[in-house]
Design a protein around this motif. Structure first.
Motif, mmCIF file in Angstrom:
data_model
loop_
_atom_site.group_PDB
_atom_site.id
_atom_site.type_symbol
_atom_site.label_atom_id
_atom_site.label_comp_id
_atom_site.label_asym_id
_atom_site.label_seq_id
_atom_site.Cartn_x
_atom_site.Cartn_y
_atom_site.Cartn_z
ATOM 1 N N VAL A 122 0.891 -1.154 -0.039
ATOM 2 C CA VAL A 122 0.016 0.081 0.076
ATOM 3 C C VAL A 122 0.840 1.185 0.127
ATOM 4 C CG1 VAL A 122 -1.692 1.266 1.156
ATOM 5 C CG2 VAL A 122 -1.738 -1.301 1.369
ATOM 6 N N VAL A 123 0.939 1.984 -1.114
ATOM 7 C CA VAL A 123 1.798 3.172 -1.232
ATOM 8 C C VAL A 123 0.832 4.414 -0.931
ATOM 9 C CG1 VAL A 123 3.023 4.486 -2.884
ATOM 10 C CG2 VAL A 123 3.231 2.066 -2.802
ATOM 11 N N ALA A 124 1.333 5.196 0.311
ATOM 12 C CA ALA A 124 0.800 6.585 0.316
ATOM 13 C C ALA A 124 1.350 7.460 -0.600
ATOM 14 C CB ALA A 124 0.781 6.801 1.787
ATOM 15 N N ALA A 125 0.672 8.431 -1.040
ATOM 16 C CA ALA A 125 1.377 9.617 -1.996
ATOM 17 C C ALA A 125 0.419 10.727 -2.057
ATOM 18 C CB ALA A 125 1.670 8.966 -3.514
ATOM 19 N N VAL A 126 0.838 11.782 -2.483
ATOM 20 C CA VAL A 126 0.080 12.959 -2.748
ATOM 21 C C VAL A 126 -0.247 12.856 -4.253
ATOM 22 C CG1 VAL A 126 -0.243 15.550 -2.729
ATOM 23 C CG2 VAL A 126 1.252 14.306 -0.818
ATOM 24 N N ALA A 127 -1.780 13.171 -4.064
ATOM 25 C CA ALA A 127 -2.187 12.950 -5.595
ATOM 26 C C ALA A 127 -1.500 13.886 -6.749
ATOM 27 C CB ALA A 127 -3.894 13.148 -5.592
ATOM 28 N N SER A 128 -1.335 15.146 -6.346
ATOM 29 C CA SER A 128 -0.859 16.272 -7.181
ATOM 30 C C SER A 128 0.580 16.059 -7.550
ATOM 31 C CB SER A 128 -1.137 17.553 -6.958
ATOM 32 O OG SER A 128 -0.671 17.812 -5.601
ATOM 33 N N ASN A 129 1.599 15.038 -7.023
ATOM 34 C CA ASN A 129 2.920 15.034 -6.905
ATOM 35 C C ASN A 129 3.110 13.993 -7.916
ATOM 36 O OD1 ASN A 129 5.578 14.112 -6.805
ATOM 37 N ND2 ASN A 129 5.646 14.267 -4.644
ATOM 38 N N ILE A 130 3.020 14.489 -9.276
ATOM 39 C CA ILE A 130 2.940 13.804 -10.623
ATOM 40 C C ILE A 130 4.273 12.924 -10.775
ATOM 41 C CG2 ILE A 130 2.699 13.941 -12.897
ATOM 42 C CD1 ILE A 130 0.213 14.753 -11.584
ATOM 43 N N GLN A 131 5.333 13.488 -10.445
ATOM 44 C CA GLN A 131 6.675 12.920 -10.448
ATOM 45 C C GLN A 131 6.606 11.695 -9.712
ATOM 46 O OE1 GLN A 131 10.293 15.232 -9.710
ATOM 47 N NE2 GLN A 131 11.394 14.450 -11.381
ATOM 48 N N ARG A 132 6.247 11.521 -8.501
ATOM 49 C CA ARG A 132 6.216 10.477 -7.503
ATOM 50 C C ARG A 132 5.272 9.453 -8.337
ATOM 51 N NH1 ARG A 132 9.443 11.542 -5.857
ATOM 52 N NH2 ARG A 132 9.178 12.802 -3.879
ATOM 53 N N LEU A 133 4.046 9.793 -8.595
ATOM 54 C CA LEU A 133 3.025 8.960 -9.171
ATOM 55 C C LEU A 133 3.936 8.089 -10.367
ATOM 56 C CD1 LEU A 133 -0.438 11.043 -9.313
ATOM 57 C CD2 LEU A 133 0.749 9.150 -7.604
#
Length: 557
Positions: free
Chosen positions: A224-235
């Protein structure tokens, strides 16, 4: 000689809510319009936005809103501003598309269409300034810095930035353009201070991608990966890592699908495979080691969602033995306690936690060396550290001094402070109202300190309700007081306390009924005062006391 004022409406002495105003002659230029997610003390509040009162009063002077990038701390408050002031909005292609998602989701701004797409080659001539832009490196593509021309030199606003020499093309900083701006003369520099006090060396995004890939590749169970939706580079890094590890991705955040679709349509994000993303309902068709769940949470903030999963209250996704929770967002200082709580809950559920910052220093904001390089490239006459708590702004001021700036030309501001140029030098010149405005559901600004105080008391000491019925004509109590309490004491174990409270209420009501100056407000206040004293004496607690007085008009037979 230009008349110049700089006013921060947010983003100073706080994290987030970036919004700055530059006044050149009579024109107002708004730089970003962001929100802040609430800390724990703001119970029930969805977000915090700047106070727009000054801008509403001077709306005929506003030239436009100029956006640096598509994160909530730069565009989140835009719908609320546009609901009160309709002015043009300028931003890069991706930034404008994300701003449109925000404005169409709010009733007051859903019909707004006056958006204008700009890039690093755009120059816009206004009567008092020529506005231009420069490319910066951040965790989202199409990030721009803003340059406002004036007769005294340029006013430069960096937005969020860092320097990463290994960045791919759509994230690269244009160093030549920065040097050109500095050569032409910079009057004032407003620069990102987020990492000013952190001497740790930041790693490149290439190294971050390798870290993400290794973590995903070598875990045997579900991730389960937690990320910020608008961090496109991390996505993009997460999608690439999942594809190479032969995992399918399940999206669980509320707005992540919209963000991803926009980024794909604009070629800012690429899916390595058309079959990479599967629907939530398809999870049962795959083994745990074949799945990666991407959790972005409400408003793109995933931490609360992880807590629900760990507490077995997630939407069908519950953490357990063999799961890895991989947190790829770096929390602010204010969120560190919440992060520790989240990790504890995850471990109690039997899962394992890793964070992207366990082994490397990750940030979308510049290191102290980056900040000093920006100052050296710009060579500003005046310097205004922005974006961060006071200690961070002060650390940035010290960095500027170390590269040769005089402290007299550095301004550490608070919200609403006015920095004004009088033809000779910049100086502090009073302030405008720039308080925090709370957003709670559809309510904007209708929650103040009194309501927040009551919410805090309710959360700590509960509520104590006393209901009684009277007949004012006969001046008698028709129904004896009934006591109800929630979150205060357990009634069955405190019968004496409840009975004595009912007697106090009945006595007060009877005394007030025979008083010729009977007033409802006076009666209720007297009940609150006496009950509050009694309950505090008995319990050392102060619950919210709600007297409910009903009037009965019984007919005579």
């Amino acid at each position: 000689m230009s008349s110049i004022k700089i006013i921060p409406f947010g983003g100073v002495r706080e994290n987030g809510k970036n919004m700055y105003v530059a006044e050149i002659e009579e024109d107002i230029y708004i730089l970003d319009c962001g929100l802040q997610y609430p800390e724990n003390g703001l119970l029930g509040i969805d977000s915090v936005i700047p106070d727009f009162s000054y801008l509403v009063e001077n709306k005929e002077r506003i030239v436009g809103v100029f956006l640096t990038h598509g994160h909530a701390d730069a565009i989140g408050a835009l719908p609320y501003l546009l609901a009160s002031v309709e002015v043009p909005v300028f931003g890069s292609e991706l930034t404008v598309e994300l701003a449109k998602l925000a404005t169409t989701g709010y009733p007051g701004s859903k019909k707004f269409t006056d958006f204008h797409i700009v890039n690093e080659q755009t120059e816009i001539d206004f009567p008092t300034s020529t506005v231009s832009f420069f490319r910066t490196t951040h965790t989202i593509p199409d990030s721009l810095g803003i340059v406002l021309g004036s007769t005294e030199g340029s006013i430069v606003y960096t937005g969020d930035f860092k320097f990463d020499h290994s960045a791919i093309d759509m994230y690269k900083t244009d160093f030549g353009r920065l040097a050109e701006i500095g050569q032409k003369g910079v009057f004032a520099l407003l620069s990102d201070s987020s990492n000013a006090e952190n001497p740790a060396q930041l790693v490149s995004e290439k190294q971050i991608a390798e870290e993400v890939e290794d973590t995903v590749k070598y875990w045997d169970g579900r991730i389960v990966v937690a990320a910020v939706a608008s961090n496109i580079q991390r996505l993009q890094q997460i999608f690439n890592a999942a594809h190479r590890a032969n995992r399918k991705v399940v999206l669980t955040g509320r707005n992540i699908n919209e963000v991803i679709q926009v980024a794909i349509r604009l070629n800012k994000l690429t899916l390595p495979s058309d079959e990479l993303i599967i629907k939530y309902q398809e999870m049962k068709n795959y083994q745990p080691e074949e799945l990666l769940i991407l959790e972005t949470g409400r408003h793109g903030e995933p931490i609360k969602s992880l807590q629900r999963m760990a507490n077995q209250r997630g939407r069908g996704i519950q953490l357990g033995e063999g799961d890895l929770v991989y947190i790829t967002t770096t929390p602010s200082t204010a969120m560190e306690t919440e992060m520790a709580k989240t990790e504890n809950l995850v471990y109690r559920a039997g899962a394992t936690v890793r964070t992207i910052s366990d082994n490397i220093k990750v940030s979308g904001h510049g290191s102290p060396a980056d900040l000093q390089l920006m100052i050296n490239l710009m060579k500003p006459r005046y310097f205004v550290p922005i974006q961060g708590e006071y200690r961070v702004l002060a650390a940035h001021a010290d960095l500027a001094h170390d590269v040769g700036m005089d402290y007299r030309n550095i301004f550490l501001t608070g919200r609403g402070d006015i920095i004004e140029y009088d033809g000779k030098r910049m100086h502090m010149a009073g302030s405008v109202d720039a308080q925090n405005v709370m957003v709670d559901g559809i309510g904007v600004g209708d929650i103040g300190n009194i309501v927040l105080r009551d919410r805090r008391i309710l959360s700590e000491d509960g509520v104590f309700i006393a209901v009684t019925t009277i007949n004012r004509k006969t001046r008698k109590v028709v129904a004896k007081p009934q006591i109800t309490t929630r979150g205060f004491v357990y009634v069955k174990d405190n019968r004496e306390l409840v009975e004595e409270s009912a007697k106090i209420v009945e006595k007060i009501v009877e005394e007030q009924l025979v008083d010729n100056d009977f007033e409802w407000s006076k009666l209720k206040q007297e009940i609150r005062d006496q009950l509050s004293r009694y309950l505090f004496e008995q319990t050392k607690r102060r619950p919210v006391i709600l007297p409910v007085i009903m009037e009965s008009s019984q007919r005579r037979k």
